[in-house]
Scaffold this motif. Sequence first.
Motif, PDB file in Angstrom:
ATOM      1  N   THR A  61      46.836  32.730 -10.327  1.00 52.30           N
ATOM      2  CA  THR A  61      45.645  32.446  -9.523  1.00 52.30           C
ATOM      3  C   THR A  61      44.763  31.420 -10.207  1.00 52.30           C
ATOM      4  O   THR A  61      44.285  30.476  -9.568  1.00 52.30           O
ATOM      5  N   ARG A  62      44.548  31.597 -11.515  1.00 49.34           N
ATOM      6  CA  ARG A  62      43.727  30.635 -12.253  1.00 49.34           C
ATOM      7  C   ARG A  62      44.375  29.260 -12.275  1.00 49.34           C
ATOM      8  O   ARG A  62      43.697  28.232 -12.110  1.00 49.34           O
ATOM      9  N   ALA A  63      45.701  29.229 -12.473  1.00 48.86           N
ATOM     10  CA  ALA A  63      46.407  27.939 -12.515  1.00 48.86           C
ATOM     11  C   ALA A  63      46.317  27.241 -11.170  1.00 48.86           C
ATOM     12  O   ALA A  63      46.109  26.018 -11.104  1.00 48.86           O
ATOM     13  N   ARG A  64      46.461  27.995 -10.084  1.00 48.19           N
ATOM     14  CA  ARG A  64      46.386  27.391  -8.754  1.00 48.19           C
ATOM     15  C   ARG A  64      44.978  26.878  -8.452  1.00 48.19           C
ATOM     16  O   ARG A  64      44.809  25.801  -7.880  1.00 48.19           O
ATOM     17  N   SER A  65      43.966  27.654  -8.861  1.00 43.30           N
ATOM     18  CA  SER A  65      42.582  27.233  -8.640  1.00 43.30           C
ATOM     19  C   SER A  65      42.277  25.957  -9.422  1.00 43.30           C
ATOM     20  O   SER A  65      41.634  25.038  -8.907  1.00 43.30           O
ATOM     21  N   LYS A  66      42.764  25.918 -10.670  1.00 38.51           N
ATOM     22  CA  LYS A  66      42.532  24.732 -11.500  1.00 38.51           C
ATOM     23  C   LYS A  66      43.235  23.510 -10.917  1.00 38.51           C
ATOM     24  O   LYS A  66      42.656  22.421 -10.848  1.00 38.51           O
ATOM     25  N   ALA A  67      44.488  23.698 -10.469  1.00 38.02           N
ATOM     26  CA  ALA A  67      45.244  22.588  -9.878  1.00 38.02           C
ATOM     27  C   ALA A  67      44.547  22.087  -8.611  1.00 38.02           C
ATOM     28  O   ALA A  67      44.477  20.877  -8.367  1.00 38.02           O
ATOM     29  N   TYR A  68      44.037  23.022  -7.816  1.00 42.31           N
ATOM     30  CA  TYR A  68      43.333  22.625  -6.585  1.00 42.31           C
ATOM     31  C   TYR A  68      42.079  21.824  -6.913  1.00 42.31           C
ATOM     32  O   TYR A  68      41.794  20.805  -6.268  1.00 42.31           O
ATOM     33  N   PHE A  69      41.331  22.282  -7.931  1.00 46.85           N
ATOM     34  CA  PHE A  69      40.114  21.574  -8.314  1.00 46.85           C
ATOM     35  C   PHE A  69      40.428  20.168  -8.799  1.00 46.85           C
ATOM     36  O   PHE A  69      39.757  19.199  -8.425  1.00 46.85           O
ATOM     37  N   VAL A  70      41.449  20.042  -9.648  1.00 46.31           N
ATOM     38  CA  VAL A  70      41.816  18.725 -10.184  1.00 46.31           C
ATOM     39  C   VAL A  70      42.256  17.794  -9.056  1.00 46.31           C
ATOM     40  O   VAL A  70      41.866  16.621  -9.007  1.00 46.31           O
ATOM     41  N   LYS A  71      43.050  18.313  -8.132  1.00 43.07           N
ATOM     42  CA  LYS A  71      43.570  17.500  -7.034  1.00 43.07           C
ATOM     43  C   LYS A  71      42.475  17.076  -6.069  1.00 43.07           C
ATOM     44  O   LYS A  71      42.504  15.970  -5.509  1.00 43.07           O
ATOM     45  N   ASN A  72      41.484  17.941  -5.859  1.00 44.52           N
ATOM     46  CA  ASN A  72      40.457  17.679  -4.842  1.00 44.52           C
ATOM     47  C   ASN A  72      39.074  17.490  -5.452  1.00 44.52           C
ATOM     48  O   ASN A  72      38.063  17.729  -4.787  1.00 44.52           O
ATOM     49  N   LYS A  73      39.039  17.048  -6.702  1.00 42.76           N
ATOM     50  CA  LYS A  73      37.770  16.922  -7.411  1.00 42.76           C
ATOM     51  C   LYS A  73      36.795  16.004  -6.674  1.00 42.76           C
ATOM     52  O   LYS A  73      35.620  16.340  -6.482  1.00 42.76           O
ATOM     53  N   THR A  74      37.277  14.842  -6.240  1.00 44.71           N
ATOM     54  CA  THR A  74      36.411  13.883  -5.548  1.00 44.71           C
ATOM     55  C   THR A  74      35.905  14.442  -4.231  1.00 44.71           C
ATOM     56  O   THR A  74      34.713  14.337  -3.908  1.00 44.71           O
ATOM     57  N   ALA A  75      36.812  15.049  -3.460  1.00 45.63           N
ATOM     58  CA  ALA A  75      36.419  15.603  -2.160  1.00 45.63           C
ATOM     59  C   ALA A  75      35.432  16.750  -2.328  1.00 45.63           C
ATOM     60  O   ALA A  75      34.472  16.885  -1.544  1.00 45.63           O
ATOM     61  N   LEU A  76      35.635  17.591  -3.346  1.00 42.35           N
ATOM     62  CA  LEU A  76      34.726  18.712  -3.578  1.00 42.35           C
ATOM     63  C   LEU A  76      33.347  18.220  -4.008  1.00 42.35           C
ATOM     64  O   LEU A  76      32.324  18.786  -3.596  1.00 42.35           O
ATOM     65  N   ALA A  77      33.319  17.163  -4.819  1.00 41.91           N
ATOM     66  CA  ALA A  77      32.037  16.595  -5.241  1.00 41.91           C
ATOM     67  C   ALA A  77      31.286  16.019  -4.041  1.00 41.91           C
ATOM     68  O   ALA A  77      30.069  16.193  -3.904  1.00 41.91           O
ATOM     69  N   LYS A  78      32.020  15.337  -3.161  1.00 40.91           N
ATOM     70  CA  LYS A  78      31.401  14.771  -1.952  1.00 40.91           C
ATOM     71  C   LYS A  78      30.871  15.885  -1.055  1.00 40.91           C
ATOM     72  O   LYS A  78      29.779  15.779  -0.475  1.00 40.91           O
TER      73      LYS A  78
END
Length: 226
Positions: free
Chosen positions: A117-134
Amino acid sequence: MAMTPEEIKAKNRERAKAYYWAHREERRAYHAAYHASHTESQSARLKRYRADKREKLNADGLAYRAANPEKMKALYKSYRETHSAERKAAWQIWYAKHREEKIAKDAAYRAANPEATRARSKAYFVKNKTALAKKARDNPEIGAMRTAKRRAAELMATPKWANHAEIKSVYREAAKLTKLTGIRHDVDHVIPVRGRDVCGLHVGNNLQILTKEANQRKSNKHDRGH
């Protein structure tokens, strides 16, 4: 002069094409009428055929997808893009009916697979970092909600005997380091106040200063080296 085989084929193709376009609407009307009068029987035959050949059809489908991964990937992507509204509506209807079941299932999975779960959450954050910041910039209420939640957790984790002057000095030191180095420094809880396995207190000896990058890597995990 006799025509060559290639010329004969080309002429036949042109003739068939001309016939098709000349009778296109007539053929469409015929097929529509046929399907309208045989819909139920065709549906029953197709259903029976799929039931009889289920294993073969599944095996053929798996083999085709395995042999054409890029084609299937493009096909799925195209489908998602052209049917996004229908898919979203269908998901909302399903979720409304199975909300409690879905929440319980997800919670059980996270409890049984914390590392995944932690690995998937981290991968999602890294992949969508720009979109999440926006998204955070466009929706300031999200950041406000998270800040309020964090503050509430810290208040609940702050005992009456906590040394508030000591806590303030740690935050003051983090701000000083940020200003001196130009690198953002955050105050982190060694034992997180909202940890998965153990919860710490919001007190001076449970605080440490980390760079923003190191703090994001640590997340709310307990660094057992401290």
